[in-house]
Enzyme design. Structure first.
Site, PDB file in Angstrom:
ATOM      1  N   SER A   1       9.518 -26.547 -10.461  1.00 45.05           N
ATOM      2  CA  SER A   1       8.300 -25.893 -10.955  1.00 45.05           C
ATOM      3  C   SER A   1       8.402 -25.664 -12.454  1.00 45.05           C
ATOM      4  CB  SER A   1       8.103 -24.544 -10.259  1.00 45.05           C
ATOM      5  OG  SER A   1       7.061 -23.816 -10.869  1.00 45.05           O
TER       6      SER A   1
ATOM      7  N   ARG B   1       6.554 -15.186 -24.770  1.00 41.65           N
ATOM      8  CA  ARG B   1       5.429 -14.866 -23.886  1.00 41.65           C
ATOM      9  C   ARG B   1       4.321 -14.115 -24.611  1.00 41.65           C
ATOM     10  NH1 ARG B   1       9.334 -13.361 -20.478  1.00 41.65           N
ATOM     11  NH2 ARG B   1       8.776 -11.163 -20.589  1.00 41.65           N
TER      12      ARG B   1
ATOM     13  N   TYR C   1       9.585 -15.614  -7.627  1.00 36.80           N
ATOM     14  CA  TYR C   1       9.289 -17.048  -7.634  1.00 36.80           C
ATOM     15  C   TYR C   1       9.981 -17.763  -8.793  1.00 36.80           C
ATOM     16  CZ  TYR C   1       6.676 -21.414  -7.670  1.00 36.80           C
ATOM     17  OH  TYR C   1       6.339 -22.743  -7.664  1.00 36.80           O
TER      18      TYR C   1
ATOM     19  N   LYS D   1      12.989 -20.537  -8.264  1.00 33.63           N
ATOM     20  CA  LYS D   1      12.786 -21.929  -8.690  1.00 33.63           C
ATOM     21  C   LYS D   1      13.818 -22.343  -9.724  1.00 33.63           C
ATOM     22  CE  LYS D   1       9.396 -23.776  -6.418  1.00 33.63           C
ATOM     23  NZ  LYS D   1       9.609 -24.987  -5.623  1.00 33.63           N
TER      24      LYS D   1
ATOM     25  N   PRO E   1       5.957 -29.353 -11.543  1.00 33.50           N
ATOM     26  CA  PRO E   1       4.516 -29.168 -11.729  1.00 33.50           C
ATOM     27  C   PRO E   1       4.161 -27.709 -11.995  1.00 33.50           C
ATOM     28  CG  PRO E   1       5.013 -29.376  -9.410  1.00 33.50           C
ATOM     29  CD  PRO E   1       6.311 -29.605 -10.153  1.00 33.50           C
TER      30      PRO E   1
ATOM     31  N   VAL F   1      -0.643 -26.300  -8.799  1.00 29.42           N
ATOM     32  CA  VAL F   1      -1.111 -27.507  -8.109  1.00 29.42           C
ATOM     33  C   VAL F   1      -2.400 -27.209  -7.343  1.00 29.42           C
ATOM     34  CG1 VAL F   1      -0.511 -29.302  -6.444  1.00 29.42           C
ATOM     35  CG2 VAL F   1       1.274 -28.301  -7.892  1.00 29.42           C
TER      36      VAL F   1
ATOM     37  N   SER G   1      -2.026 -20.210  -3.662  1.00 31.87           N
ATOM     38  CA  SER G   1      -2.434 -20.542  -5.022  1.00 31.87           C
ATOM     39  C   SER G   1      -3.924 -20.857  -5.107  1.00 31.87           C
ATOM     40  CB  SER G   1      -1.613 -21.725  -5.546  1.00 31.87           C
ATOM     41  OG  SER G   1      -1.764 -22.844  -4.702  1.00 31.87           O
TER      42      SER G   1
ATOM     43  N   PHE H   1      -4.319 -20.865 -16.852  1.00 32.99           N
ATOM     44  CA  PHE H   1      -3.525 -21.590 -15.865  1.00 32.99           C
ATOM     45  C   PHE H   1      -3.323 -23.022 -16.329  1.00 32.99           C
ATOM     46  CE2 PHE H   1      -5.841 -18.434 -13.293  1.00 32.99           C
ATOM     47  CZ  PHE H   1      -4.783 -17.840 -12.629  1.00 32.99           C
TER      48      PHE H   1
END
Length: 151
Positions: free
Chosen positions: A23, A34, A60, A64, A89, A92, A104, A124
């Site tokens: 990811s 950020r 998450y 990942k 990715p 998605v 998602s 996004f």
């Protein structure tokens, strides 16, 4: 992942390459980045798992990142028994194979159906599931893909 890679190691003479679906979350910007308007993500960057633990309530990004790092370390520790490629990715979207809606897509649907009385100040990075599938095919077949991470 450990069981899949252990199985592949036992059959290394029959397996040429393993493609991992990771990811973009594993390539995260640092805390300082950020806050910037534009954030750069690239294949040489890793998410700082200690840092994300403080703000990633779902785990998450941490999971990942650790999973993909394990993948590359496994290959190194075992003398590169087969080639590795990681596909990373972002968000998605696209046609579904079942009627069950993944979480998602629920986020996108909530924006579109008016569940939020406002438009959040967020963005996004979207990618079509068909493009992700094609990236996996190319990762398996392109000679130059070995040993690389693809966003």
């Amino acid at each position: 992942l450990r069981r899949v890679l252990s199985f592949a190691l036992k059959h290394k003479h029959d397996i040429k390459r393993v493609v991992l679906t990771s990811s973009v979350a594993a390539m995260g910007p640092s805390k300082a980045e950020r806050d910037k308007t534009v954030q750069v993500v690239h294949a040489t960057r890793w998410t700082d798992v200690a840092e994300v633990s403080s703000y990633d309530g779902t785990g998450y990004k941490r999971s990942k990142t650790l999973c993909e790092q394990y993948f590359w370390q496994f290959l190194s520790d075992n003398g590169e028994p087969f080639e590795g490629v990681a596909i990373c990715p972002s968000f998605v979207i696209g046609p579904l194979l079942s009627d069950k809606q993944p979480g998602s897509l629920g986020v996108v649907a909530s924006f579109l159906n008016g569940q939020f009385p406002f438009l959040p100040n967020c963005g996004f990075l979207l990618v079509d599931v068909r493009d992700v599938a094609l990236a996996h095919i190319n990762a398996l077949t392109a000679r130059a893909a070995s040993g690389k991470r693809y966003l």
